[in-house]
Design a protein around this motif. Structure first.
Motif, PDB file in Angstrom:
ATOM      1  N   SER A  50       0.935  -1.198  -0.074  1.00  0.00           N
ATOM      2  CA  SER A  50       0.147   0.067   0.134  1.00  0.00           C
ATOM      3  C   SER A  50       1.141   1.295  -0.146  1.00  0.00           C
ATOM      4  O   SER A  50       1.399   1.125   1.293  1.00  0.00           O
ATOM      5  CB  SER A  50      -1.115   0.045   1.312  1.00  0.00           C
ATOM      6  N   ARG A  51       0.145   2.285  -0.609  1.00  0.00           N
ATOM      7  CA  ARG A  51       1.218   3.349  -0.951  1.00  0.00           C
ATOM      8  C   ARG A  51       0.746   4.277  -0.786  1.00  0.00           C
ATOM      9  O   ARG A  51      -0.483   4.574  -1.590  1.00  0.00           O
ATOM     10  CB  ARG A  51       1.953   3.173  -1.964  1.00  0.00           C
ATOM     11  N   LEU A  52       1.274   5.989  -0.728  1.00  0.00           N
ATOM     12  CA  LEU A  52       0.519   6.855  -0.634  1.00  0.00           C
ATOM     13  C   LEU A  52       1.731   8.239  -0.973  1.00  0.00           C
ATOM     14  O   LEU A  52       2.978   7.759  -1.448  1.00  0.00           O
ATOM     15  CB  LEU A  52       0.536   7.338   0.370  1.00  0.00           C
ATOM     16  N   TRP A  53       1.227   8.451  -2.157  1.00  0.00           N
ATOM     17  CA  TRP A  53       2.055   9.754  -2.650  1.00  0.00           C
ATOM     18  C   TRP A  53       1.055  11.137  -2.286  1.00  0.00           C
ATOM     19  O   TRP A  53      -0.160  11.436  -2.677  1.00  0.00           O
ATOM     20  CB  TRP A  53       2.342  10.203  -4.340  1.00  0.00           C
ATOM     21  N   LEU A  54       2.295  12.752  -1.748  1.00  0.00           N
ATOM     22  CA  LEU A  54       1.611  13.475  -1.697  1.00  0.00           C
ATOM     23  C   LEU A  54       1.866  14.114  -3.150  1.00  0.00           C
ATOM     24  O   LEU A  54       2.669  13.913  -3.266  1.00  0.00           O
ATOM     25  CB  LEU A  54       1.902  14.254  -0.433  1.00  0.00           C
ATOM     26  N   PRO A  55       0.524  15.271  -3.759  1.00  0.00           N
ATOM     27  CA  PRO A  55       0.900  15.657  -5.114  1.00  0.00           C
ATOM     28  C   PRO A  55       2.127  17.215  -4.979  1.00  0.00           C
ATOM     29  O   PRO A  55       2.650  16.698  -3.533  1.00  0.00           O
ATOM     30  CB  PRO A  55      -0.070  16.552  -5.207  1.00  0.00           C
ATOM     31  N   ARG A  56       2.390  17.474  -6.174  1.00  0.00           N
ATOM     32  CA  ARG A  56       3.485  18.041  -6.046  1.00  0.00           C
ATOM     33  C   ARG A  56       2.574  19.534  -5.636  1.00  0.00           C
ATOM     34  O   ARG A  56       1.847  19.786  -5.528  1.00  0.00           O
ATOM     35  CB  ARG A  56       4.092  17.910  -7.261  1.00  0.00           C
ATOM     36  N   PRO A  57       4.069  20.409  -4.934  1.00  0.00           N
ATOM     37  CA  PRO A  57       3.403  21.769  -5.156  1.00  0.00           C
ATOM     38  C   PRO A  57       2.226  22.955  -5.982  1.00  0.00           C
ATOM     39  O   PRO A  57       0.842  23.150  -4.661  1.00  0.00           O
ATOM     40  CB  PRO A  57       4.384  22.259  -4.481  1.00  0.00           C
ATOM     41  N   ALA A  58       2.262  22.196  -6.747  1.00  0.00           N
ATOM     42  CA  ALA A  58       1.518  23.209  -7.571  1.00  0.00           C
ATOM     43  C   ALA A  58       0.355  22.329  -8.130  1.00  0.00           C
ATOM     44  O   ALA A  58      -0.867  23.345  -8.361  1.00  0.00           O
ATOM     45  CB  ALA A  58       2.233  23.423  -8.714  1.00  0.00           C
ATOM     46  N   LEU A  59      -0.322  21.722  -7.060  1.00  0.00           N
ATOM     47  CA  LEU A  59      -1.672  20.223  -7.555  1.00  0.00           C
ATOM     48  C   LEU A  59      -2.130  20.500  -5.751  1.00  0.00           C
ATOM     49  O   LEU A  59      -2.920  19.701  -5.588  1.00  0.00           O
ATOM     50  CB  LEU A  59      -1.266  19.501  -7.474  1.00  0.00           C
ATOM     51  N   ALA A  60      -1.231  21.302  -5.278  1.00  0.00           N
ATOM     52  CA  ALA A  60      -1.556  20.822  -4.201  1.00  0.00           C
ATOM     53  C   ALA A  60      -3.122  21.644  -3.002  1.00  0.00           C
ATOM     54  O   ALA A  60      -3.789  20.454  -2.330  1.00  0.00           O
ATOM     55  CB  ALA A  60      -0.240  21.273  -2.117  1.00  0.00           C
ATOM     56  N   SER A  61      -3.710  22.291  -3.818  1.00  0.00           N
ATOM     57  CA  SER A  61      -4.611  21.839  -3.869  1.00  0.00           C
ATOM     58  C   SER A  61      -6.048  21.960  -4.026  1.00  0.00           C
ATOM     59  O   SER A  61      -7.215  22.409  -4.572  1.00  0.00           O
ATOM     60  CB  SER A  61      -5.320  24.529  -4.213  1.00  0.00           C
ATOM     61  N   CYS A  62      -5.145  21.170  -5.263  1.00  0.00           N
ATOM     62  CA  CYS A  62      -6.568  19.906  -6.206  1.00  0.00           C
ATOM     63  C   CYS A  62      -6.929  18.795  -5.910  1.00  0.00           C
ATOM     64  O   CYS A  62      -7.875  17.921  -5.934  1.00  0.00           O
ATOM     65  CB  CYS A  62      -6.157  20.662  -7.795  1.00  0.00           C
ATOM     66  N   VAL A  63      -5.370  18.160  -5.792  1.00  0.00           N
ATOM     67  CA  VAL A  63      -4.840  16.424  -5.486  1.00  0.00           C
ATOM     68  C   VAL A  63      -4.495  16.497  -4.164  1.00  0.00           C
ATOM     69  O   VAL A  63      -3.824  17.009  -3.359  1.00  0.00           O
ATOM     70  CB  VAL A  63      -3.818  16.199  -6.398  1.00  0.00           C
ATOM     71  N   ARG A  64      -5.180  16.031  -3.805  1.00  0.00           N
ATOM     72  CA  ARG A  64      -5.845  15.163  -2.018  1.00  0.00           C
ATOM     73  C   ARG A  64      -4.094  14.026  -2.514  1.00  0.00           C
ATOM     74  O   ARG A  64      -3.157  14.527  -0.643  1.00  0.00           O
ATOM     75  CB  ARG A  64      -6.440  14.552  -1.370  1.00  0.00           C
ATOM     76  N   ALA A  65      -4.122  13.410  -2.583  1.00  0.00           N
ATOM     77  CA  ALA A  65      -2.769  12.408  -3.306  1.00  0.00           C
ATOM     78  C   ALA A  65      -3.704  11.103  -3.967  1.00  0.00           C
ATOM     79  O   ALA A  65      -4.767  11.135  -4.296  1.00  0.00           O
ATOM     80  CB  ALA A  65      -3.458  11.527  -1.816  1.00  0.00           C
ATOM     81  N   VAL A  66      -2.127  10.566  -4.294  1.00  0.00           N
ATOM     82  CA  VAL A  66      -2.630   8.876  -4.504  1.00  0.00           C
ATOM     83  C   VAL A  66      -2.053   8.087  -3.992  1.00  0.00           C
ATOM     84  O   VAL A  66      -1.160   7.636  -3.575  1.00  0.00           O
ATOM     85  CB  VAL A  66      -1.931   9.401  -5.875  1.00  0.00           C
ATOM     86  N   MET A  67      -2.889   6.997  -4.171  1.00  0.00           N
ATOM     87  CA  MET A  67      -2.850   5.920  -3.208  1.00  0.00           C
ATOM     88  C   MET A  67      -3.502   4.779  -4.028  1.00  0.00           C
ATOM     89  O   MET A  67      -4.201   4.370  -5.131  1.00  0.00           O
ATOM     90  CB  MET A  67      -4.174   5.680  -2.417  1.00  0.00           C
ATOM     91  N   ALA A  68      -2.206   3.376  -3.604  1.00  0.00           N
ATOM     92  CA  ALA A  68      -2.062   2.292  -4.467  1.00  0.00           C
ATOM     93  C   ALA A  68      -2.466   0.890  -3.619  1.00  0.00           C
ATOM     94  O   ALA A  68      -1.416   1.472  -2.896  1.00  0.00           O
ATOM     95  CB  ALA A  68      -0.569   1.815  -5.049  1.00  0.00           C
ATOM     96  N   ARG A  69      -2.833   0.236  -4.264  1.00  0.00           N
ATOM     97  CA  ARG A  69      -2.822  -1.056  -3.901  1.00  0.00           C
ATOM     98  C   ARG A  69      -2.515  -2.174  -4.590  1.00  0.00           C
ATOM     99  O   ARG A  69      -3.189  -2.679  -5.228  1.00  0.00           O
ATOM    100  CB  ARG A  69      -4.099  -0.881  -2.776  1.00  0.00           C
ATOM    101  N   ASP A  70      -1.318  -3.643  -4.114  1.00  0.00           N
ATOM    102  CA  ASP A  70      -1.232  -4.731  -4.811  1.00  0.00           C
ATOM    103  C   ASP A  70      -0.997  -5.407  -3.980  1.00  0.00           C
ATOM    104  O   ASP A  70      -0.289  -5.078  -2.892  1.00  0.00           O
ATOM    105  CB  ASP A  70       0.086  -3.574  -5.536  1.00  0.00           C
ATOM    106  N   THR A  71      -2.460  -6.678  -4.279  1.00  0.00           N
ATOM    107  CA  THR A  71      -1.810  -8.003  -3.475  1.00  0.00           C
ATOM    108  C   THR A  71      -1.541  -9.131  -3.906  1.00  0.00           C
ATOM    109  O   THR A  71      -1.503 -10.346  -3.976  1.00  0.00           O
ATOM    110  CB  THR A  71      -3.473  -7.812  -2.597  1.00  0.00           C
ATOM    111  N   ARG A  72      -0.837  -9.024  -5.186  1.00  0.00           N
ATOM    112  CA  ARG A  72      -0.509 -10.203  -5.865  1.00  0.00           C
ATOM    113  C   ARG A  72       0.475 -10.706  -5.580  1.00  0.00           C
ATOM    114  O   ARG A  72       0.354 -11.453  -5.685  1.00  0.00           O
ATOM    115  CB  ARG A  72       0.250  -9.460  -6.963  1.00  0.00           C
ATOM    116  N   GLY A  73       1.275 -10.306  -4.892  1.00  0.00           N
ATOM    117  CA  GLY A  73       2.119 -11.322  -4.024  1.00  0.00           C
ATOM    118  C   GLY A  73       1.479 -11.551  -2.519  1.00  0.00           C
ATOM    119  O   GLY A  73       3.035 -12.400  -1.969  1.00  0.00           O
ATOM    120  N   ALA A  74       0.577 -11.688  -2.630  1.00  0.00           N
ATOM    121  CA  ALA A  74      -0.263 -12.109  -0.808  1.00  0.00           C
ATOM    122  C   ALA A  74      -0.946 -13.184  -0.932  1.00  0.00           C
ATOM    123  O   ALA A  74      -1.977 -13.283  -1.620  1.00  0.00           O
ATOM    124  CB  ALA A  74      -1.071 -10.902  -0.181  1.00  0.00           C
TER     125      ALA A  74
END
Length: 292
Positions: free
Chosen positions: A11-35
């Motif tokens: 499970s990973r979370l990316w916060l936005p670059r500064p220019a997108l801080a008022s537009c994007v809250r975050a990007v989240m990824a979820r990968d269970t293929r190895g579990a």
């Protein structure tokens, strides 16, 4: 790993670059293929949220349970309406299930940014989701497909940000909105609404907020207060070993502990004590741990 946590999920979370801080809250990824997960570990619990989202099903599939359903595979489920799904703000906790290994990516956008970028009336998308190819403007389709075919998640996030940045710079409000927390964003949105347009009354301001965000100001402030309680509760727990609910209610603006408990249950579907325990022990609460 304690309880029902799997060490092989990603499970990973990316916060936005500064220019997108008022537009994007975050990007989240979820990968269970190895579990190797049992049925209970393949659920996803998600709280209410004032944000809009774009979800890419990169591998596997996702199914949605009816509102208020228990986390049981005996409950009938409906498949998501496409490999790329757009959804508006949600006012009830959501429960998803994956019948097998899955890999997905979710972009969380502020509702007013979605309105400015796409022209969609966000109020019409509250508690709704649809195939993104069918409901977003045609000039978004190259992004939807590019993310599906990018070589890895880092490239996908870069693709999203490179697409959004020039578009957001062209339409962003002159008054910057602070979006690091729901409460900051809601208060900034109210200020912007009060200074926009010919009407300055409270009712006109609230109408603008609802048009931009899809939800009334009262609901946005309630979600913001609940989020603040979550982060402060987790911080206190890290220091003390467990939150003090009465102190937390007082510190975050609730009338008393009972008020806090009612709001937490409304937003998440669980009492504060049960939610805290599940976050520590249950694989299906991975998104809460990621935000934490």
């Amino acid at each position: 790993m304690p309880g029902n946590l799997s060490p092989h999920t990603i499970s990973r979370l990316w916060l936005p670059r500064p220019a997108l801080a008022s537009c994007v809250r975050a990007v989240m990824a979820r990968d269970t293929r190895g579990a190797r997960l049992d049925d209970a570990q393949r659920f996803d619990h998600m709280p209410t949220s004032p944000l809009c989202g774009l979800f890419w099903q990169l591998e596997g599939s996702t199914e949605l349970l009816p509102r208020g359903s228990p986390a049981s595979t005996a409950v009938p489920r409906e498949p998501m309406p496409g490999r790329v799904v757009f959804g508006g703000p949600v006012t009830v906790p959501m429960l998803y299930w994956h019948p097998g290994p899955t890999h997905g990516l979710m972009l969380a956008l502020t509702a007013d940014a979605v309105h400015r970028l796409t022209g969609l009336e966000v109020a019409e998308w509250v508690d709704r989701r649809a195939d993104a190819h069918a409901c977003l403007p045609a000039d978004w389709r190259p992004l939807l497909d590019a993310v599906l075919h990018a070589p890895d998640d880092e490239a996908r996030v870069a693709c999203i940000e490179d697409f959004l940045e020039p578009r957001w710079q062209a339409v962003r409000p002159a008054l910057p909105l602070h979006a690091h927390r729901y409460l900051d964003w809601a208060q900034s949105l109210a200020t912007h609404a009060a200074l926009s347009g010919p009407g300055k009354s409270l009712r006109q301001m609230e109408r603008r907020v609802k048009r931009w965000a899809g939800l009334p100001m009262r609901a946005l402030l309630g979600m913001g207060r609940a989020e603040r309680a979550f982060f402060e509760g987790m911080a206190n727990a890290a220091q003390r070993g467990a939150p003090n609910w009465a102190e937390l209610a007082d510190a975050t603006g609730y009338a008393d502990q009972s008020h806090l408990c009612r709001e937490v249950r409304r937003v998440t579907g669980f009492s504060p004590e049960e939610l805290y325990r599940r976050i520590q022990e249950d694989e299906s609460f991975w998104s809460y741990r990621l935000w934490q």
